[in-house]
Motif scaffolding. Structure first.
Motif, PDB file in Angstrom:
ATOM      1  N   VAL A  75      -7.377   1.950   4.409  1.00 22.85           N
ATOM      2  CA  VAL A  75      -6.971   3.020   3.487  1.00 22.85           C
ATOM      3  C   VAL A  75      -6.777   4.331   4.239  1.00 22.85           C
ATOM      4  O   VAL A  75      -5.839   5.084   3.979  1.00 22.85           O
ATOM      5  CB  VAL A  75      -8.010   3.186   2.359  1.00 22.85           C
ATOM      6  N   GLY A  76      -7.661   4.619   5.200  1.00 24.39           N
ATOM      7  CA  GLY A  76      -7.511   5.830   5.997  1.00 24.39           C
ATOM      8  C   GLY A  76      -6.195   5.842   6.747  1.00 24.39           C
ATOM      9  O   GLY A  76      -5.484   6.852   6.770  1.00 24.39           O
ATOM     10  N   ALA A  77      -5.855   4.713   7.372  1.00 24.22           N
ATOM     11  CA  ALA A  77      -4.580   4.610   8.086  1.00 24.22           C
ATOM     12  C   ALA A  77      -3.406   4.708   7.124  1.00 24.22           C
ATOM     13  O   ALA A  77      -2.386   5.341   7.425  1.00 24.22           O
ATOM     14  CB  ALA A  77      -4.521   3.295   8.866  1.00 24.22           C
ATOM     15  N   LEU A  78      -3.559   4.096   5.943  1.00 29.93           N
ATOM     16  CA  LEU A  78      -2.476   4.114   4.956  1.00 29.93           C
ATOM     17  C   LEU A  78      -2.180   5.529   4.472  1.00 29.93           C
ATOM     18  O   LEU A  78      -1.016   5.943   4.400  1.00 29.93           O
ATOM     19  CB  LEU A  78      -2.849   3.215   3.770  1.00 29.93           C
ATOM     20  N   VAL A  79      -3.226   6.284   4.156  1.00 30.44           N
ATOM     21  CA  VAL A  79      -3.019   7.654   3.676  1.00 30.44           C
ATOM     22  C   VAL A  79      -2.336   8.498   4.741  1.00 30.44           C
ATOM     23  O   VAL A  79      -1.428   9.285   4.450  1.00 30.44           O
ATOM     24  CB  VAL A  79      -4.359   8.294   3.246  1.00 30.44           C
ATOM     25  N   GLY A  80      -2.768   8.321   6.007  1.00 30.92           N
ATOM     26  CA  GLY A  80      -2.150   9.077   7.090  1.00 30.92           C
ATOM     27  C   GLY A  80      -0.678   8.784   7.253  1.00 30.92           C
ATOM     28  O   GLY A  80       0.147   9.701   7.382  1.00 30.92           O
ATOM     29  N   THR A  81      -0.307   7.493   7.223  1.00 28.50           N
ATOM     30  CA  THR A  81       1.096   7.133   7.406  1.00 28.50           C
ATOM     31  C   THR A  81       1.932   7.436   6.171  1.00 28.50           C
ATOM     32  O   THR A  81       3.097   7.803   6.284  1.00 28.50           O
ATOM     33  CB  THR A  81       1.229   5.645   7.766  1.00 28.50           C
ATOM     34  N   THR A 258       0.892   0.052   5.526  1.00 26.53           N
ATOM     35  CA  THR A 258       0.734   1.041   6.594  1.00 26.53           C
ATOM     36  C   THR A 258       1.832   0.889   7.638  1.00 26.53           C
ATOM     37  O   THR A 258       2.433   1.878   8.081  1.00 26.53           O
ATOM     38  CB  THR A 258      -0.644   0.897   7.259  1.00 26.53           C
ATOM     39  N   MET A 259       2.104  -0.360   8.046  1.00 24.38           N
ATOM     40  CA  MET A 259       3.156  -0.600   9.038  1.00 24.38           C
ATOM     41  C   MET A 259       4.529  -0.173   8.507  1.00 24.38           C
ATOM     42  O   MET A 259       5.336   0.428   9.233  1.00 24.38           O
ATOM     43  CB  MET A 259       3.191  -2.087   9.407  1.00 24.38           C
ATOM     44  N   LEU A 260       4.798  -0.481   7.231  1.00 25.50           N
ATOM     45  CA  LEU A 260       6.076  -0.108   6.625  1.00 25.50           C
ATOM     46  C   LEU A 260       6.225   1.410   6.561  1.00 25.50           C
ATOM     47  O   LEU A 260       7.305   1.959   6.846  1.00 25.50           O
ATOM     48  CB  LEU A 260       6.182  -0.712   5.220  1.00 25.50           C
ATOM     49  N   ALA A 261       5.132   2.096   6.207  1.00 24.19           N
ATOM     50  CA  ALA A 261       5.165   3.566   6.172  1.00 24.19           C
ATOM     51  C   ALA A 261       5.381   4.129   7.575  1.00 24.19           C
ATOM     52  O   ALA A 261       6.089   5.131   7.751  1.00 24.19           O
ATOM     53  CB  ALA A 261       3.867   4.109   5.571  1.00 24.19           C
ATOM     54  N   GLY A 262       4.772   3.490   8.583  1.00 26.20           N
ATOM     55  CA  GLY A 262       4.981   3.932   9.959  1.00 26.20           C
ATOM     56  C   GLY A 262       6.433   3.809  10.385  1.00 26.20           C
ATOM     57  O   GLY A 262       6.981   4.694  11.054  1.00 26.20           O
ATOM     58  N   ILE A 263       7.079   2.707   9.990  1.00 29.72           N
ATOM     59  CA  ILE A 263       8.504   2.520  10.299  1.00 29.72           C
ATOM     60  C   ILE A 263       9.348   3.585   9.603  1.00 29.72           C
ATOM     61  O   ILE A 263      10.272   4.160  10.203  1.00 29.72           O
ATOM     62  CB  ILE A 263       8.956   1.106   9.869  1.00 29.72           C
ATOM     63  N   CYS A 264       9.019   3.884   8.340  1.00 35.07           N
ATOM     64  CA  CYS A 264       9.742   4.924   7.608  1.00 35.07           C
ATOM     65  C   CYS A 264       9.547   6.293   8.252  1.00 35.07           C
ATOM     66  O   CYS A 264      10.463   7.121   8.265  1.00 35.07           O
ATOM     67  CB  CYS A 264       9.286   4.961   6.148  1.00 35.07           C
ATOM     68  N   ALA A 265       8.355   6.528   8.783  1.00 27.74           N
ATOM     69  CA  ALA A 265       8.098   7.799   9.467  1.00 27.74           C
ATOM     70  C   ALA A 265       9.002   7.932  10.687  1.00 27.74           C
ATOM     71  O   ALA A 265       9.558   9.010  10.960  1.00 27.74           O
ATOM     72  CB  ALA A 265       6.628   7.891   9.870  1.00 27.74           C
ATOM     73  N   ILE A 266       9.159   6.845  11.443  1.00 24.94           N
ATOM     74  CA  ILE A 266      10.028   6.868  12.625  1.00 24.94           C
ATOM     75  C   ILE A 266      11.481   7.115  12.229  1.00 24.94           C
ATOM     76  O   ILE A 266      12.207   7.860  12.901  1.00 24.94           O
ATOM     77  CB  ILE A 266       9.892   5.545  13.404  1.00 24.94           C
ATOM     78  N   ILE A 267      11.900   6.526  11.108  1.00 28.11           N
ATOM     79  CA  ILE A 267      13.299   6.647  10.677  1.00 28.11           C
ATOM     80  C   ILE A 267      13.591   8.009  10.064  1.00 28.11           C
ATOM     81  O   ILE A 267      14.601   8.655  10.405  1.00 28.11           O
ATOM     82  CB  ILE A 267      13.642   5.523   9.669  1.00 28.11           C
ATOM     83  N   PHE A 268      12.712   8.461   9.162  1.00 25.46           N
ATOM     84  CA  PHE A 268      13.024   9.649   8.362  1.00 25.46           C
ATOM     85  C   PHE A 268      12.352  10.930   8.857  1.00 25.46           C
ATOM     86  O   PHE A 268      12.818  12.023   8.542  1.00 25.46           O
ATOM     87  CB  PHE A 268      12.626   9.407   6.900  1.00 25.46           C
ATOM     88  N   GLN A 269      11.234  10.819   9.581  1.00 28.39           N
ATOM     89  CA  GLN A 269      10.495  12.026   9.978  1.00 28.39           C
ATOM     90  C   GLN A 269      10.257  12.091  11.493  1.00 28.39           C
ATOM     91  O   GLN A 269       9.143  12.398  11.936  1.00 28.39           O
ATOM     92  CB  GLN A 269       9.143  12.084   9.247  1.00 28.39           C
ATOM     93  N   PRO A 270      11.245  11.852  12.330  1.00 23.72           N
ATOM     94  CA  PRO A 270      10.993  11.848  13.789  1.00 23.72           C
ATOM     95  C   PRO A 270      10.541  13.205  14.324  1.00 23.72           C
ATOM     96  O   PRO A 270       9.695  13.269  15.225  1.00 23.72           O
ATOM     97  CB  PRO A 270      12.355  11.438  14.380  1.00 23.72           C
ATOM     98  N   ASP A 271      11.098  14.290  13.786  1.00 26.98           N
ATOM     99  CA  ASP A 271      10.710  15.624  14.270  1.00 26.98           C
ATOM    100  C   ASP A 271       9.248  15.921  13.961  1.00 26.98           C
ATOM    101  O   ASP A 271       8.537  16.532  14.780  1.00 26.98           O
ATOM    102  CB  ASP A 271      11.608  16.694  13.643  1.00 26.98           C
TER     103      ASP A 271
END
Length: 363
Positions: A75-81, A258-271
């Motif tokens: 859950v901690g990792a999920l909230v962060g991502t 969490t992994m899916l959110a991490g991928i979305c972070a790379i795609i949409f929030q790289p900066d």
């Protein structure tokens, strides 16, 4: 076998030590629990329980608590991502424009209740929709403590009456009662609680102070300037909801989300990931959102506090608390003190009222 008097000594000691140490002196809970566990251990040793027997029981308690510890870590990792990917900011951005501040508490209760009923999990509702609703409440200027109460109340209500809930299914199966009959009888007590809760939250909604519309617009603008707000981010909560509805194990669901959110972070929030990493390395930024503290300068102090997360590290206080509590519980169980206390209540179980009353008091 310890006597009833010996058995309640650790319980009384726990109440006194936590009340004085935590309540008045402000000490950390974990060492206080270990002190109480030591008291229980001394009594256990006095009645003939060996050190190895106590350690075996403590290890068994911790082993039973490991699923909860792993879920908390995920859950901690999920909230962060979810925060770094823009998933929670996106829900906050749209929620601020839809939710009426007057009915924020009622809305938080109903949304989390529905999500818990559909998915069968209170923890999943709190970790996903609950976090987003807290962000919306912060923006609207609604009391955060009251909002947290609404989120937890709604999540637990939905979880208890959901036919998909593991605890609801377990309770009906071990008592050999049909599932929906079990739910129907639970509604006898949960429905009045639901009505009372909604009434209180509705009244509170009319008396609490909220932020001005201009403030909310500034907040929404800061969100849009900081994050890439796009409906594509809805994929993350939708996939999570599908996995939960299909009764995929909680840890696997949280890991995939969490992994899916991490991928979305790379795609949409790289900066943003580069800002988090402090260098031109978006993958390091993603890893930091998984396990550590992250902070973003949004230009809005309230928003900056809101989007700051602690990842898996933020759950360690709770993990320590669980481990220390298991030490106390293990010592109590190994010595037979819990059985001694329970046996007293069993004597009074002669009818429906006495069974319910004894269960409530013992718990």
């Amino acid at each position: 076998m310890p006597t009833f008097t010996e058995s309640v000594i650790p319980i009384i000691a726990m109440m006194v030590i936590l009340t004085v140490g935590k309540g008045y002196l402000g000490y950390a809970t974990e060492p206080l629990l270990l002190l109480v566990a030591a008291i229980a251990g001394l009594i256990a040793y006095r009645v003939g329980v060996t050190w190895d027997e106590m350690m075996d029981e403590i290890c068994q308690k911790i082993a039973k608590g490991m699923p909860a510890i792993l879920i908390l870590t995920c859950v901690g990792a999920l909230v962060g991502t979810w925060m770094a990917s823009g998933t929670i900011p996106m829900m906050i951005y749209y929620g601020v424009q839809i939710v009426n501040p007057t009915f924020m508490l009622v809305t938080a209760f109903l949304i989390t209740a529905v999500v818990s009923i559909v998915t069968g999990t209170s923890w999943g509702s709190v970790a996903t929709m609950g976090v987003a609703l807290m962000g919306i409440a912060s923006t609207l200027g609604v009391n955060l403590a009251a909002t947290a109460g609404a989120v937890i109340a709604g999540s637990y209500f939905g979880d208890k009456i959901s036919p998909l809930s593991e605890t609801t299914i377990l309770a009906s199966s071990i008592t050999d009662v049909p599932l929906f009959r079990h739910i129907r009888y639970m509604l006898i007590t949960t429905t009045p609680s639901l009505i009372i809760t909604l009434t209180i939250f509705t009244v509170m909604g009319f008396v609490i102070e909220t932020n001005s519309t201009a403030h909310m617009e500034d907040f929404a603008t800061s969100l849009k300037d900081t994050f890439t707000i796009t409906p594509w981010l809805l994929i993350v909560p939708l996939v999570t909801g599908i996995l939960i509805a299909r009764k995929v194990p909680s840890i696997i669901t949280l890991f995939i989300s969490t992994m899916l959110a991490g991928i979305c972070a790379i795609i949409f929030q790289p900066d943003l990931l580069r800002e988090i990493a402090g260098e031109n390395n978006i993958f390091k930024g993603v890893m930091m959102t998984f396990y550590g503290s992250t902070g973003l300068d949004t230009g809005n102090s309230m928003l900056t506090d809101l989007v700051s997360t602690r990842g898996m590290a933020g759950m360690m206080d709770t993990v320590w608390l669980i481990l220390c509590a298991m030490c106390f519980g293990g010592a109590m169980t190994a010595s037979g003190m819990l059985g001694s206390i329970t046996s007293v209540f069993v004597r009074f179980m002669k009818g429906r009222v006495s069974v319910v009353a004894s269960t409530v008091c013992s718990c």
